[in-house]
Design a protein around this motif. Structure first.
Motif: not given
Length: 376
Positions: A21-33
């Motif tokens: 997930v972290g390696n995909r451009p523009g993809r970020s999320a909170t720990e809860a998500q």
């Protein structure tokens, strides 16, 4: 077994998905998500695999849904829909929804190869079924919520257009009124310059109104129906149905309904339509078994399922059971119009009524109706 492999390597699999997930451009999320997305699905997958190794293997559908893309309320359908909604809130695209579940599939495959872990064909079928259902529900909810945002933007644009119309109409009317007042006060001829101003203003108003009428006529007009809460609708049905179930010697259960869901239609007639389906279920389900009522959202539709334990439908009955006076079972009480009336009522409310045969178990009647947005 696959469920043991997944349980023993749950942390590793979740970590690999986070890296992807972290390696995909523009993809970020909170720990809860992150926790409520793929890790939750992984837990549901493990439980599904365990249940399918038990004598109650058919209960796995309550966790992860049926095979073949069948629509049913399950734990996976609820959490996947929420995951799709969360990704939309992050401003991501629909392909990111698919990638999230693809990441898990790839992580499982890679780790299995690394650990030389053998699995049964049926276990991989279950994995594919769970992934397929989760992707379908996540993408469906993502698309529904996205369409809602687009509709809201369209509404804003419509309001802007209305404001433009009112502004232009007021300007033209103001000019015409001034020209008319000047003509009247000065006893001027309408063939002069002031009369020309009045004429141009009147022509402009006519053109503006004509164009607006054409825009309105191009929009399909539909009959307005009452909007109401799905949870309240089901609650009203529950009380009366529970009494009928006891009369027939069977049990009746209603799964919880999302309080945020709503539909529109002729409420009283739809209550009668669902009641007819429940009476049919109570009538034909085996003594001591259960009739289950579920109501949930699938994209832009509201689905209401009535599942019984009648033992399944004889060949060809599903094609004729909605015809007037059709009675296929041995119990001939009644006149055979309940299902016919239910279908006609549902169709008149822009919906469909179908039946799905569960061979050797029973059948599921499904009402599909347009989903209504609750006011924010």
């Amino acid at each position: 077994m696959l469920h043991n492999f997944l349980s023993n390597n749950r942390g590793e699999l979740a970590a690999r998905c986070r890296i992807k997930v972290g390696n995909r451009p523009g993809r970020s999320a909170t720990e809860a998500q992150l926790q409520n997305g793929i890790p939750l699905f992984l837990d549901q997958l493990i439980r599904t695999l365990r249940v399918e190794q038990s004598p109650q293997r058919h209960n796995s559908e309550l966790i992860s849904g049926p095979a073949g893309g069948g629509v049913a309320l399950s734990e996976v359908s609820v959490s996947a829909a929420q995951h799709g909604k969360d990704l939309l809130a992050l401003g991501l695209t629909v392909d990111q929804v698919v990638h999230d579940y693809g990441d898990l599939c790839q992580a499982i495959t890679d780790l299995a190869v690394e650990r030389d872990a053998p699995f049964e064909v049926d276990e991989f079928r279950t994995l594919n079924r769970c992934l397929d259902n989760a992707i379908s529900d996540a993408v469906t909810e993502f698309s529904y919520q996205r369409d809602g945002l687009n509709a809201a933007r369209s509404s804003d644009e419509s309001n802007q257009q209305m404001g433009f119309f009112a502004h232009e109409l007021r300007n033209l009317l103001g000019t015409a009124s001034l020209a008319f007042a000047a003509v009247k006060a000065g006893n001027l001829s309408l063939t002069g310059a002031t009369g020309s101003v009045l004429e141009r203003s009147l022509v402009g108003m006519d053109r503006l109104i004509t164009n607006s009428i054409q825009d309105v006529r191009s929009i399909e007009q539909t009959e307005a129906l009452d909007a109401f809460s799905l949870a309240g609708f089901i609650q009203e049905i529950d009380a009366a149905a529970a009494l009928s179930a006891r009369m027939y010697g069977c049990s009746f259960r209603v799964l919880p309904v999302d309080a945020d869901l709503a539909l529109s239609g002729t409420r009283d007639l739809l209550i009668a339509a669902v009641a007819n389906l429940l009476q049919n279920g109570f009538k034909f389900t085996a003594p001591g078994t259960e009739v289950l009522l579920t109501a949930y959202a699938q994209g832009d539709r509201i689905l209401i399922d009535v599942k019984d334990h009648c033992g399944g439908l004889p060949a060809g009955v599903a094609n004729s059971m909605f015809l007037p006076f059709s009675q296929a079972g041995t119990n001939r009480t009644g006149i055979g119009l309940g299902l016919t009336i239910s279908r006609q009522t549902v169709v008149s409310n822009n919906g469909t009524l179908t039946v799905h045969n569960l061979e050797g178990i029973g059948c599921v009647f499904t009402i599909s109706l347009p989903r209504h947005r609750m006011p924010s």
